[in-house]
Design an enzyme around this catalytic site. Structure first.
Site, PDB file in Angstrom:
ATOM      1  N   ALA A   1      33.621  41.856  52.553  1.00 47.66           N
ATOM      2  CA  ALA A   1      34.262  40.941  53.501  1.00 47.66           C
ATOM      3  C   ALA A   1      34.531  39.607  52.825  1.00 47.66           C
ATOM      4  O   ALA A   1      33.836  39.221  51.878  1.00 47.66           O
ATOM      5  CB  ALA A   1      33.382  40.735  54.732  1.00 47.66           C
ATOM      6  N   ASP A   2      35.541  38.920  53.331  1.00 42.97           N
ATOM      7  CA  ASP A   2      35.837  37.583  52.826  1.00 42.97           C
ATOM      8  C   ASP A   2      36.499  36.786  53.939  1.00 42.97           C
ATOM      9  O   ASP A   2      37.217  37.351  54.780  1.00 42.97           O
ATOM     10  CB  ASP A   2      36.750  37.642  51.603  1.00 42.97           C
TER      11      ASP A   2
END
Length: 210
Positions: A83-84
């Site tokens: 995730a980012d």
């Protein structure tokens, strides 16, 4: 999560669940919905945006690279979640605030303005779990700050919860007192959109969530 079955997967059929992130916020959010990773393996990648790279392609690339790097390092059956999160002002990506000066500059730009928070998710199976499949989402949330005085910005900085945060603020921190509007996923702003994460996992073989 339950102990491994005789084939090395969870519940005799589910692989290890691996979080490719060092973020304690993402770990807390997963626990909130009953998902406790078997392993937490932060990905060591270059997070520098490419020249002229726009926010959406950038955040999507980061999530995919994190998941890919960690999945490639595993031999056991596993599903890796990368995730980012980025803060975008139009076509610009605001940096993570690693020092007070950067945090101040971000908050001054966000003051009295609407901005976009983009959080990308990517799930990638390891080679040891060929039944799994890749999937990804990008979740967009609009956030508006009220106008802040210089004194208010300095008071926020004194609290210290800007450290390491994209755009120099945390929705769950002291900045919440100045956020007048959120449209979209609040958990995505914190670091992980829980509904979309659950949907990605429900789409995988095996029983991940009720």
């Amino acid at each position: 999560m339950a102990a491994s079955g005789p084939d090395g997967t969870e519940n005799g059929g589910r692989p290890h669940f691996v979080l490719a992130s060092a973020s304690p916020r993402r770990l807390d959010l997963l626990r909130q919905v009953g998902l406790v990773p078997d392993r937490v393996l932060p990905a060591d990648i270059d997070e520098t945006p490419a020249r002229t790279e726009l926010p959406r392609p950038y955040v999507r690339r980061m999530a995919m690279e994190k998941a890919n790097v960690v999945a490639a390092s595993l031999s056991e059956p596993a599903l890796v979640l990368g995730a980012d999160t980025v803060i975008a002002l139009g076509r610009r990506i605001l940096p993570k605030a690693e020092n007070r000066e950067t945090a101040r500059a971000c908050l001054e730009q966000l003051s009295g303005r609407r901005h976009t928070v983009l959080t990308a998710l990517s799930v990638v199976p390891s080679a040891g779990w060929p039944e799994g499949h890749r999937a990804e989402r990008v979740v967009e949330t609009a956030v508006t700050f009220s106008r802040m005085t210089s004194h208010q910005i300095e008071s926020l900085l004194d609290q210290g919860d800007w450290q390491g945060k994209a755009g120099g603020y945390a929705l769950q921190g002291h900045a919440a007192a100045f956020i007048r509007f959120v449209s979209g996923s609040a958990s995505a702003v914190i670091g992980l959109p829980l509904f979309e994460t659950a949907q990605l996992l429900r789409g995988q073989p095996g029983h991940w969530l009720a």
